[in-house]
Design a protein around this motif. Structure first.
Motif, mmCIF file in Angstrom:
data_model
loop_
_atom_site.group_PDB
_atom_site.id
_atom_site.type_symbol
_atom_site.label_atom_id
_atom_site.label_comp_id
_atom_site.label_asym_id
_atom_site.label_seq_id
_atom_site.Cartn_x
_atom_site.Cartn_y
_atom_site.Cartn_z
ATOM 1 N N UNK A 1 0.845 -1.171 0.000
ATOM 2 C CA UNK A 1 0.000 0.000 0.000
ATOM 3 C C UNK A 1 0.891 1.234 0.000
ATOM 4 N N UNK A 2 0.507 2.235 -0.811
ATOM 5 C CA UNK A 2 1.263 3.482 -0.872
ATOM 6 C C UNK A 2 0.565 4.519 -0.002
ATOM 7 N N UNK A 3 1.331 5.213 0.826
ATOM 8 C CA UNK A 3 0.790 6.282 1.653
ATOM 9 C C UNK A 3 1.121 7.602 0.970
ATOM 10 N N UNK A 4 0.101 8.437 0.768
ATOM 11 C CA UNK A 4 0.264 9.706 0.072
ATOM 12 C C UNK A 4 -0.006 10.847 1.036
ATOM 13 N N UNK A 5 0.563 12.010 0.739
ATOM 14 C CA UNK A 5 0.397 13.182 1.586
ATOM 15 C C UNK A 5 -0.515 14.187 0.895
ATOM 16 N N UNK A 6 -1.441 14.766 1.633
ATOM 17 C CA UNK A 6 -2.342 15.792 1.119
ATOM 18 C C UNK A 6 -1.679 17.147 1.298
ATOM 19 N N UNK A 7 -1.658 17.973 0.232
ATOM 20 C CA UNK A 7 -1.044 19.299 0.303
ATOM 21 C C UNK A 7 -2.017 20.290 0.952
ATOM 22 N N UNK A 8 -1.536 21.506 1.205
ATOM 23 C CA UNK A 8 -2.367 22.561 1.784
ATOM 24 C C UNK A 8 -3.535 22.913 0.858
ATOM 25 N N UNK A 9 -3.384 22.664 -0.438
ATOM 26 C CA UNK A 9 -4.449 22.923 -1.411
ATOM 27 C C UNK A 9 -5.434 21.761 -1.500
ATOM 28 N N UNK A 10 -5.203 20.715 -0.732
ATOM 29 C CA UNK A 10 -6.088 19.555 -0.775
ATOM 30 C C UNK A 10 -5.794 18.611 -1.930
ATOM 31 N N UNK A 11 -4.600 18.693 -2.490
ATOM 32 C CA UNK A 11 -4.217 17.853 -3.623
ATOM 33 C C UNK A 11 -3.350 16.687 -3.168
ATOM 34 N N UNK A 12 -3.424 15.606 -3.951
ATOM 35 C CA UNK A 12 -2.617 14.413 -3.685
ATOM 36 C C UNK A 12 -1.870 14.073 -4.968
ATOM 37 N N UNK A 13 -0.590 13.805 -4.855
ATOM 38 C CA UNK A 13 0.197 13.384 -6.008
ATOM 39 C C UNK A 13 0.366 11.873 -5.967
ATOM 40 N N UNK A 14 -0.030 11.219 -7.061
ATOM 41 C CA UNK A 14 0.132 9.764 -7.135
ATOM 42 C C UNK A 14 1.573 9.443 -7.516
ATOM 43 N N UNK A 15 2.175 8.528 -6.824
ATOM 44 C CA UNK A 15 3.556 8.135 -7.090
ATOM 45 C C UNK A 15 3.653 7.368 -8.401
ATOM 46 N N UNK A 16 4.860 7.364 -8.970
ATOM 47 C CA UNK A 16 5.088 6.686 -10.251
ATOM 48 C C UNK A 16 4.682 5.223 -10.202
ATOM 49 N N UNK A 17 4.928 4.552 -9.096
ATOM 50 C CA UNK A 17 4.573 3.134 -8.992
ATOM 51 C C UNK A 17 3.062 2.937 -9.103
ATOM 52 N N UNK A 18 2.289 3.876 -8.559
ATOM 53 C CA UNK A 18 0.821 3.804 -8.634
ATOM 54 C C UNK A 18 0.370 4.078 -10.067
ATOM 55 N N UNK A 19 0.945 5.094 -10.694
ATOM 56 C CA UNK A 19 0.594 5.424 -12.074
ATOM 57 C C UNK A 19 0.934 4.274 -13.021
ATOM 58 N N UNK A 20 2.091 3.666 -12.815
ATOM 59 C CA UNK A 20 2.485 2.511 -13.642
ATOM 60 C C UNK A 20 1.505 1.362 -13.468
ATOM 61 N N UNK A 21 1.101 1.125 -12.241
ATOM 62 C CA UNK A 21 0.154 0.047 -11.949
ATOM 63 C C UNK A 21 -1.172 0.282 -12.671
ATOM 64 N N UNK A 22 -1.599 1.534 -12.759
ATOM 65 C CA UNK A 22 -2.848 1.887 -13.434
ATOM 66 C C UNK A 22 -2.683 2.017 -14.954
ATOM 67 N N UNK A 23 -1.437 2.070 -15.421
ATOM 68 C CA UNK A 23 -1.192 2.261 -16.849
ATOM 69 C C UNK A 23 -1.430 3.700 -17.284
ATOM 70 N N UNK A 24 -1.213 4.633 -16.359
ATOM 71 C CA UNK A 24 -1.457 6.054 -16.613
ATOM 72 C C UNK A 24 -0.176 6.731 -17.081
ATOM 73 N N UNK A 25 -0.326 7.575 -18.120
ATOM 74 C CA UNK A 25 0.787 8.383 -18.623
ATOM 75 C C UNK A 25 0.394 9.851 -18.542
ATOM 76 N N UNK A 26 1.344 10.770 -18.653
ATOM 77 C CA UNK A 26 1.009 12.198 -18.596
ATOM 78 C C UNK A 26 -0.083 12.538 -19.612
ATOM 79 N N UNK A 27 -1.079 13.291 -19.166
ATOM 80 C CA UNK A 27 -2.184 13.678 -20.029
ATOM 81 C C UNK A 27 -3.384 12.748 -19.958
ATOM 82 N N UNK A 28 -3.193 11.523 -19.429
ATOM 83 C CA UNK A 28 -4.307 10.583 -19.286
ATOM 84 C C UNK A 28 -5.249 11.057 -18.185
ATOM 85 N N UNK A 29 -6.422 10.480 -18.164
ATOM 86 C CA UNK A 29 -7.427 10.839 -17.162
ATOM 87 C C UNK A 29 -7.732 9.635 -16.272
ATOM 88 N N UNK A 30 -8.207 9.937 -15.060
ATOM 89 C CA UNK A 30 -8.614 8.881 -14.126
ATOM 90 C C UNK A 30 -10.011 9.201 -13.610
#
Length: 92
Positions: free
Chosen positions: A1-30
């Motif tokens: 399990x990957x633990x992510x941090x929420x920014x002051x703006x309420x945003x979360x950045x998905x780590x590369x390992x998570x994006x790879x697992x989902x098959x997501x590339x820059x510009x793709x949507x989730x």
């Protein structure tokens, strides 16, 4: 399990390992679905390639009717078409 941090703006950045697992590339949507119990589901959105993309070109020249013609036959067909001797209805 990957633990992510929420920014002051309420945003979360998905780590590369998570994006790879989902098959997501820059510009793709989730898609994110909110589930009971404070959980969510993240799914990669599968989109069709743009109409002018190389992905759409692959397979477009497939010879589905197994039609073969020599260069001479092709040249004669072009000349006949330009001369108005044949039309679309005359295709094999």
């Amino acid at each position: 399990m990957a633990t992510l941090t929420v920014t002051a703006k309420g945003q979360v950045t998905l780590r590369k390992e998570v994006l790879r697992h989902l098959g997501i590339r820059p510009g793709d949507k989730i898609d994110v679905d909110l589930l009971p119990g404070g959980k969510l589901e993240v799914v990669a959105v599968k989109t069709q390639p743009a109409s002018g993309s190389i992905e759409n070109f692959f397979g477009s020249l497939e010879n589905k009717g197994n039609i073969h013609a020599t260069l001479k036959e092709i040249d004669e067909a072009i000349k006949a078409g330009w001369a108005g001797e044949v039309g679309i209805a005359d295709d094999r």
